[in-house]
Design a protein around this motif. Structure first.
Motif, PDB file in Angstrom:
ATOM      1  N   LEU A  16       0.819  -1.221   0.000  1.00 25.77           N
ATOM      2  CA  LEU A  16       0.000   0.000   0.000  1.00 25.77           C
ATOM      3  C   LEU A  16       0.848   1.265   0.000  1.00 25.77           C
ATOM      4  CD1 LEU A  16      -2.956  -0.704   2.449  1.00 25.77           C
ATOM      5  CD2 LEU A  16      -3.113  -0.189   0.015  1.00 25.77           C
ATOM      6  N   THR A  17       1.997   1.212   0.624  1.00 21.46           N
ATOM      7  CA  THR A  17       2.843   2.402   0.742  1.00 21.46           C
ATOM      8  C   THR A  17       4.040   2.377  -0.209  1.00 21.46           C
ATOM      9  OG1 THR A  17       4.064   1.389   2.578  1.00 21.46           O
ATOM     10  CG2 THR A  17       2.172   2.769   3.151  1.00 21.46           C
ATOM     11  N   TYR A  18       4.083   1.416  -1.114  1.00 22.12           N
ATOM     12  CA  TYR A  18       5.202   1.258  -2.039  1.00 22.12           C
ATOM     13  C   TYR A  18       5.383   2.523  -2.878  1.00 22.12           C
ATOM     14  CZ  TYR A  18       8.200  -0.968  -5.571  1.00 22.12           C
ATOM     15  OH  TYR A  18       9.237  -1.291  -6.405  1.00 22.12           O
ATOM     16  N   GLY A  19       6.551   3.100  -2.805  1.00 23.54           N
ATOM     17  CA  GLY A  19       6.893   4.273  -3.588  1.00 23.54           C
ATOM     18  C   GLY A  19       6.485   5.598  -2.973  1.00 23.54           C
ATOM     19  N   LEU A  20       5.733   5.572  -1.876  1.00 21.06           N
ATOM     20  CA  LEU A  20       5.291   6.833  -1.259  1.00 21.06           C
ATOM     21  C   LEU A  20       6.432   7.611  -0.619  1.00 21.06           C
ATOM     22  CD1 LEU A  20       1.882   5.883   0.403  1.00 21.06           C
ATOM     23  CD2 LEU A  20       2.280   7.095  -1.754  1.00 21.06           C
ATOM     24  N   ASP A  21       7.532   6.928  -0.371  1.00 26.31           N
ATOM     25  CA  ASP A  21       8.678   7.612   0.233  1.00 26.31           C
ATOM     26  C   ASP A  21       9.540   8.308  -0.818  1.00 26.31           C
ATOM     27  OD1 ASP A  21       9.815   5.441  -1.050  1.00 26.31           O
ATOM     28  OD2 ASP A  21      10.865   4.684   0.727  1.00 26.31           O
ATOM     29  N   GLY A  22       9.073   8.305  -2.063  1.00 22.06           N
ATOM     30  CA  GLY A  22       9.811   8.958  -3.133  1.00 22.06           C
ATOM     31  C   GLY A  22      10.781   8.058  -3.856  1.00 22.06           C
ATOM     32  N   SER A  23      10.933   6.809  -3.383  1.00 21.70           N
ATOM     33  CA  SER A  23      11.830   5.882  -4.063  1.00 21.70           C
ATOM     34  C   SER A  23      11.177   5.415  -5.363  1.00 21.70           C
ATOM     35  CB  SER A  23      12.164   4.694  -3.155  1.00 21.70           C
ATOM     36  OG  SER A  23      10.993   3.982  -2.829  1.00 21.70           O
ATOM     37  N   PRO A  24      11.993   5.020  -6.329  1.00 30.11           N
ATOM     38  CA  PRO A  24      11.443   4.588  -7.610  1.00 30.11           C
ATOM     39  C   PRO A  24      10.602   3.317  -7.464  1.00 30.11           C
ATOM     40  CG  PRO A  24      13.854   4.425  -7.599  1.00 30.11           C
ATOM     41  CD  PRO A  24      13.436   4.954  -6.280  1.00 30.11           C
ATOM     42  N   ILE A  25       9.609   3.200  -8.328  1.00 26.78           N
ATOM     43  CA  ILE A  25       8.765   2.010  -8.352  1.00 26.78           C
ATOM     44  C   ILE A  25       9.195   1.175  -9.552  1.00 26.78           C
ATOM     45  CG2 ILE A  25       6.405   1.176  -8.682  1.00 26.78           C
ATOM     46  CD1 ILE A  25       5.433   3.740  -7.314  1.00 26.78           C
ATOM     47  N   TYR A  26       9.605  -0.048  -9.282  1.00 26.28           N
ATOM     48  CA  TYR A  26      10.035  -0.950 -10.340  1.00 26.28           C
ATOM     49  C   TYR A  26       8.917  -1.947 -10.611  1.00 26.28           C
ATOM     50  CZ  TYR A  26      14.566   1.051  -9.340  1.00 26.28           C
ATOM     51  OH  TYR A  26      15.589   1.935  -9.150  1.00 26.28           O
TER      52      TYR A  26
END
Length: 158
Positions: A16-26
């Protein structure tokens, strides 16, 4: 939380929080995480907790997992409804706690019954606002988000 429901909740929360920290989404990692969460949810779907708390933890993990995943074997809505039915049975047995607020919040997020949000707020209002744990602050924000956006996949004209 018992280890199975705890790891399901943790995995689903990560999704649910994947990528919300600004890290790239692969895409490959996102797809793998989706598959892992969905498969774990299906494995745990027919398991019931030995205590009210264990059952609540399982229901919570399942609701979060089904909300987070993009997969559907054609029965996902039926699974969600069955987990909601299980949740209705266990909610009255739970003491006012973080677990109860989490379960109330995710049940509310499925069909927006105001009495669920009201009960969650009643518990949250007993918490020391200055000393909220990260988990308490997070669920209070999630509840607020559900309340402010009851139609997350629809465009609402004002």
């Amino acid at each position: 939380m018992n280890s199975n429901s705890s790891s399901l909740f943790s995995l689903a929360h990560d999704l649910l929080t994947y990528g919300l920290d600004g890290s790239p989404i692969y895409a490959d990692q996102f797809t793998r995480l989706n598959r892992d969460v969905y498969e774990r949810a299906i494995e745990l779907y027919n398991i019931h907790g030995a205590t009210a708390e264990e059952e609540a933890e399982l229901c919570l993990g399942l609701l979060v997992a089904f909300a987070a995943t993009i997969y559907d074997n054609g029965c996902k809505q039926e699974y969600i409804q069955n987990v909601l039915d299980r949740s209705w049975e266990v909610l009255p047995k739970l003491s006012a706690s973080l677990l109860k607020v989490r379960l109330l919040t995710y049940c509310y997020g499925e069909f927006y019954d105001e009495s669920l949000a009201k009960e969650a707020h009643e518990i949250i209002n007993t918490w020391d606002k200055a000393g909220l744990s990260p988990e308490q602050a997070e669920i209070a924000e999630e509840l607020k988000g559900f309340e402010e956006n009851q139609y997350p996949f629809e465009e609402v004209e004002e």
